[in-house]
Enzyme design. Structure first.
Site, mmCIF file in Angstrom:
data_model
loop_
_atom_site.group_PDB
_atom_site.id
_atom_site.type_symbol
_atom_site.label_atom_id
_atom_site.label_comp_id
_atom_site.label_asym_id
_atom_site.label_seq_id
_atom_site.Cartn_x
_atom_site.Cartn_y
_atom_site.Cartn_z
ATOM 1 C CG ASP A 99 -2.190 0.879 0.911
ATOM 2 O OD1 ASP A 99 -2.111 1.764 0.029
ATOM 3 O OD2 ASP A 99 -3.232 0.705 1.571
HETATM 4 C C1 NOJ Z 1 -3.963 3.964 0.218
HETATM 5 C C2 NOJ Z 1 -5.162 3.068 0.297
HETATM 6 O O1 NOJ Z 1 -5.117 2.337 1.488
HETATM 7 C C3 NOJ Z 1 -5.280 2.099 -0.855
HETATM 8 O O2 NOJ Z 1 -6.537 1.478 -0.783
HETATM 9 C C4 NOJ Z 1 -5.101 2.792 -2.157
HETATM 10 O O3 NOJ Z 1 -5.242 1.871 -3.220
HETATM 11 C C5 NOJ Z 1 -3.731 3.446 -2.175
HETATM 12 N N1 NOJ Z 1 -3.669 4.430 -1.102
HETATM 13 C C6 NOJ Z 1 -3.431 4.101 -3.506
HETATM 14 O O4 NOJ Z 1 -4.166 5.251 -3.663
#
Ligand code: NOJ
Length: 744
Positions: free
Chosen positions: A278
């Protein structure tokens, strides 16, 4: 000369590769040949994903040297092609980059938030919605979408419950798989397909107290029985990638967790898709306190099985040296690079690296709007309809439309709407005026301008309009900004002066229809009890307005079912129907007012409930009313004595015995009555949404492999223990006929 060579190389790649699946021998050979020409830095570059909104000149430089494998968050197709041209024509091996984006519930045309999509209980419809989202995203250069989010979510305080398919394992599994199929299709890599990314691996929905990014307490058994199965389901559906979660699992943050990433995902499941961290999560290993520095973070993450580094540059900064110094074996790098290249072949990027000319121009088309309306319509759950106040009939002359969500084009779209266009939103007010103002007079006074609004200066005007109206429709709920990532709430009741607004409206003595548009199940016991009818609409997206207006006036019949329990009070969280049996199940529940003063402790009995709010949700999982009546006949099993390798087969007759056409969701739950370990009181094992004309009946056959009633025993072996199982067939998690089977 270099450009000519690169073009030739790409041409040869295209000739030798026409890739339909990820186990294509040609592709593997092509990957071998590419990798044999890549330097260590170029290989690590493939594992580097950066945010295109930050430092683009630096990203362009990396594109030229092959130092980047993926770019996030660029959605201008011309810019995508400009950057792609650099990768294809100027980088040493001409490897295209893959552009990624959070395409969570639509792109330009917004579908209901995933919680609403789950409420449709209609996988085909969710598949169609995902196809539409993929197509619109593809037109903007996106080939990799960060969805579906399949975190089983049982705590309404958690803002990200909005992004999930709710509290149930099977619902998350089936809806997640529908999204994967819709994004990727049977021909992944064809125009208008995108690669899916299941997130967040794993256990993110269990963050303690519903506070985002928090720690989790999940036993391995819970992991295997609750949080992992949706990921297994989407892996089986061919999901191209998986994103690691922000949380730790038993102390080890997900991006460094070899148990879940390597032992389970890779080794047990044989998963060969990409894993991506993530955003910034590899860097956060230091904040978690498990990595001393960036170098250690790089080592821990790669060795645990995180292939791609989202947005930290830690891999490019440290992996080359770690490999040269033989601290990290090159084979670990090679496996990760191979998977990333495979993803790119699979996405069709070696055949068609650029956006044009395969466009269909269908972004926000009337077909897409119609589909968004259908999904929104099926996502609406009718919780209450006293005196059949809904649908509004011909006798109604004047309708007062009020509330902060009646005309909130941004808020009704919900969370994750960066690519939406609020000018396309049709609000309930718009739709009621455009669709019904010829027949009824529509009065409008919002009362409050947004959900947290505390200004009651409009209440005077509201009172006088309420006195004029025959019926009042109040659109309450949450602003989009109160839901989603990092937006958890301790108190999930309606904010601002919304309760006072309902109080005022109910004192007008007119039928009151309340519509709640929110990103979570909110607590609204008082507001619901003062309303004659209640429609629950999880932020319904671009076409939420017409969907709701047509339900209110009976042009469509509500058919949504709750994908989450609606709590009485936030203090009941986590709340879910598939609770384990306790030694002292709730019994003789009293209300706080019934408790005698100065009595001794035993007077209340000893069972598992809250003295002030009991134990039950206000509305249970799977619940939802219709304008018609459905009868489900006694189930007729073919056989009730079964072995573990058998399939349980039974049939029921579903009859639409009411006065309107409509749809019912027949739900099958199972309880393992006696086992070596405690089991949930019920678990959803199958569901089917069936549309029937009024008066129509249909025989429905269900086939459930007995193996799907399994549990993990004390040795963590997946088993079906012999004994009695109760099968419930009904239209919610608390209703239905039942019969017993015996498994030998
Ligand atoms: C953080 C989020 O937790 C995740 O769901 C997302 O895909 C990423 N950022 C990218 O934006």
């Amino acid at each position: 000369m270099r450009y000519i060579l690169m073009t030739l190389l790409l041409f040869m790649t295209c000739l030798s590769v026409s890739f339909a699946g990820n186990r294509n021998g040609d592709v593997e050979a092509r990957i071998d040949s590419l990798m044999s020409r890549m330097t260590l830095e170029e290989k690590v570059g493939q594992l580097n994903q950066l945010d295109g909104r930050r430092n683009l000149p630096y990203i362009e430089q990396l594109l030229r040297t092959g130092g980047i494998g993926s770019i996030m968050n660029i959605t201008d197709p011309e810019e995508v092609d400009r950057l792609q041209k650099i990768a294809v024509e100027e980088s040493p091996n001409g490897i295209p980059v893959i552009f990624s984006r959070d395409v969570v519930h639509g792109f330009r045309t917004m579908l209901p938030i995933p919680l609403g999509m789950a409420a449709t209980f209609n996988e085909e419809l969710v598949y169609d919605g995902a196809r539409m989202a993929a197509s619109e995203a593809y037109e903007h250069g996106i080939r990799w979408a960060f969805a579906p989010m399949i975190d089983v979510s049982r705590d309404a305080r958690w803002g990200r419950i909005a992004e999930s398919f709710g509290e149930d394992v099977l619902l998350n599994s089936r809806m997640g798989a529908a999204v994967v199929r819709g994004y990727q299709t049977d021909s992944p890599g064809a125009p208008h397909t995108v690669m899916a990314c299941a997130k967040h691996f794993v256990g993110y929905g269990a963050v303690e107290g519903g506070r985002d990014y928090n720690t989790t307490n999940i036993t391995e058994r819970q992991l295997r029985e609750v949080y992992l199965p949706p990921f297994k389901a989407v892996a089986d559906a061919g999901c191209a990638s998986v994103m690691t979660a922000f949380n730790d699992i038993d102390g080890l943050p997900a991006s460094a967790n070899g148990f879940v990433l390597d032992s389970i995902l890779r080794k047990e499941w044989g998963y060969d898709g990409v894993t991506v961290s993530d955003y910034g999560a590899i860097g956060e290993l230091m904040k978690h306190g498990v990595a001393r520095d960036r170098e250690e973070a790089a080592r821990l993450a790669l060795l645990a099985g995180t292939d791609m580094d989202m947005a930290t540059k830690i891999y490019t900064g440290h992996l080359p040296d770690l490999i040269r110094e033989e601290i990290v074996p090159e084979s670990a790098l090679d496996s990760a690079v191979r998977r990333v290249l495979r993803l790119k072949f699979r996405a069709g990027l070696f055949d068609r690296p650029y956006v044009g000319p395969d466009l269909n121009g269908g972004v926000a088309s009337s077909e897409n709007m119609a589909l968004a309306e259908r999904v929104a319509s099926e996502s609406v759950v009718m919780l209450k309809n006293d005196g059949n106040v809904l649908p509004l009939g011909r006798a109604v002359r004047k309708v007062l439309v009020t509330g902060p969500l009646a005309d909130a084009p941004h808020d009704q779209l919900g969370t994750w709407t960066m690519d939406s266009d609020t000018s396309l939103t049709v609000t309930p007010l718009d739709a009621l005026i455009s669709g019904y103002a010829d027949d009824v007079e529509i009065l409008y006074e919002p009362g409050l301008l947004y959900s947290r609004d505390k200004d009651t200066s409009r209440f005077g005007a509201l009172r006088s309009k309420a006195s004029e109206a025959d019926v009042i429709i109040a659109f309450l709920g949450e602003e989009a900004i109160l839901t989603g990532e990092a937006h958890s709430l301790a108190d999930i009741s309606l904010k601002g002066m919304q309760s006072a607004l309902v109080e005022l409206l109910s004192s007008a003595g007119k039928p009151l229809v309340t519509v709640i548009m929110a990103g979570r199940p909110v607590t609204a016991v008082g507001e619901i009890s003062k309303s004659d009818a209640v429609l629950y609409s999880f932020h319904p997206g671009t076409m939420g307005g017409p969907a709701l207006a047509d339900i209110i006036f009976g042009k469509t019949n509500p058919s949504g079912k709750l994908p989450v329990s609606v709590p009485v009070h936030a203090g009941q969280s986590p709340l879910y129907y598939s609770q384990k049996s306790t030694g002292r199940p709730a019994a003789k529940i009293r209300s706080l007012d019934d408790i005698p003063r100065n009595a001794y402790q035993s007077v209340l009995g000893h069972s598992s409930y809250y003295l002030d709010v009991g134990v039950k949700p206000l509305y249970p999982f799977g619940y939802g009313l219709s304008y018609t009546e459905f009868d489900i006949s006694e189930p007729e099993p073919d056989d009730t004595l079964l072995s573990r390798s058998d399939t349980l087969r039974f049939s029921v007759t579903l009859t639409n015995s009411g006065h309107a056409d409509g749809a019912e969701v027949v739900q099958v739950y199972v309880r393992d009555v006696h086992a070596s370990l405690t089991r949930p009181v019920r678990e959803l094992k199958d569901f089917r949404k069936v549309f029937l004309k009024k008066g129509e009946s249909r025989r429905l056959q269900f086939s459930l492999p007995v193996s799907s009633f399994s549990m993990y025993d004390i040795n963590m072996k997946e088993v079906v223990e012999p004994g009695e199982f109760i099968v419930y067939v009904g239209n919610s998690s608390t209703s239905g006929h039942s019969f017993s089977i015996n498994v030998r």
